[in-house]
Design an enzyme around this catalytic site. Structure first.
Site, short mmCIF file in Angstrom:
data_model
loop_
_atom_site.label_atom_id
_atom_site.label_comp_id
_atom_site.label_asym_id
_atom_site.label_seq_id
_atom_site.Cartn_x
_atom_site.Cartn_y
_atom_site.Cartn_z
N CYS A 121 0.22 -2.50 6.72
CA CYS A 121 -0.73 -3.27 6.36
C CYS A 121 -0.21 -4.15 5.33
O CYS A 121 -1.29 -5.12 5.00
CB CYS A 121 -1.81 -2.43 5.77
SG CYS A 121 -1.77 -1.53 4.38
N HIS A 141 -7.50 -0.78 -11.48
CA HIS A 141 -7.92 -1.01 -10.27
C HIS A 141 -6.46 -0.74 -9.53
O HIS A 141 -5.57 -1.30 -9.88
CB HIS A 141 -8.47 -2.35 -10.01
CG HIS A 141 -8.35 -2.52 -8.33
ND1 HIS A 141 -9.15 -2.03 -7.61
CD2 HIS A 141 -7.57 -3.35 -7.63
CE1 HIS A 141 -9.06 -2.41 -6.32
NE2 HIS A 141 -8.14 -3.12 -6.28
N HIS A 149 -7.42 0.50 -2.59
CA HIS A 149 -8.60 1.07 -1.66
C HIS A 149 -7.92 2.37 -0.80
O HIS A 149 -6.87 2.29 -0.63
CB HIS A 149 -9.24 0.00 -0.81
CG HIS A 149 -9.88 -0.90 -1.69
ND1 HIS A 149 -9.39 -2.11 -2.25
CD2 HIS A 149 -11.41 -0.77 -2.08
CE1 HIS A 149 -10.26 -2.71 -2.77
NE2 HIS A 149 -11.55 -1.97 -2.68
N ASP A 191 -7.85 6.23 7.54
CA ASP A 191 -6.96 6.10 9.03
C ASP A 191 -5.57 6.26 9.07
O ASP A 191 -4.68 5.60 9.60
CB ASP A 191 -7.25 4.61 9.41
CG ASP A 191 -6.83 3.44 8.37
OD1 ASP A 191 -6.07 4.06 7.30
OD2 ASP A 191 -7.03 2.16 8.64
N ARG A 234 -5.20 7.00 3.82
CA ARG A 234 -4.20 5.82 3.50
C ARG A 234 -4.51 5.34 2.20
O ARG A 234 -5.72 4.68 2.28
CB ARG A 234 -3.92 4.79 4.62
CG ARG A 234 -3.04 3.58 4.21
CD ARG A 234 -3.31 2.75 5.60
NE ARG A 234 -4.36 2.16 6.09
CZ ARG A 234 -5.07 1.06 5.77
NH1 ARG A 234 -4.53 0.17 4.88
NH2 ARG A 234 -6.01 0.72 6.25
N CYS A 249 -3.95 2.70 -0.09
CA CYS A 249 -3.35 1.19 0.09
C CYS A 249 -3.55 0.39 -1.36
O CYS A 249 -4.63 0.37 -1.77
CB CYS A 249 -4.36 0.32 1.08
SG CYS A 249 -3.63 -1.24 1.39
#
Length: 133
Positions: free
Chosen positions: A67, A102, A105, A109, A117, A119
């Protein structure tokens, strides 16, 4: 400021973080895909919050999701999950529970048994090799 164990002013964060890391950790920016220093990291070790040093993930939890950002299928540290309705989408934002930084996310999936996941932006992470832990 939110009530986190580690709280600092923007000026303090700016003094400690690179401008790019500040934008990601403190302003929820996202680094460009396939540019992060930790994306292709396969060494054994742990991944920590670049803001406060809290361990968040391990190399055993990392996988290549293709990704463009480092991906993990579980967490090792405490991560806060909040609904994010920015950019015309509904996603789950993940934050460091220690400093509120932060991270990225969370998606449902993932290809492993957890189905998750995480990410994560490389700029929001530090890496400690297993032999240094």
């Amino acid at each position: 400021m939110a009530d986190y164990p580690v709280t600092k002013t923007d000026e303090q964060w700016r003094a400690e973080l690179s401008p790019q890391a500040f934008e990601v950790l403190r302003r929820a920016a996202t680094e460009r895909p396939f540019t992060g220093a930790l994306l292709d990291m396969t060494d054994e070790g742990s991944y920590s919050c670049a803001g406060c040093g809290t361990t968040l993930f391990t190399s055993e939890q990392k996988f290549d999701s293709h990704c463009g950002w480092p991906s993990f299928d579980d967490e090792s540290g405490e991560i806060i999950k909040v609904e994010d309705k920015s950019h015309g989408m509904v996603r789950t934002e993940i934050l460091c529970a220690t400093c509120g930084g932060h991270l990225g996310h969370l998606f449902d999936d993932g290809p492993t048994a957890t189905g998750l996941r995480y990410c994560v932006n490389s700029l929001s992470l530090g890496f400690t090799p297993a032999e240094e832990a």
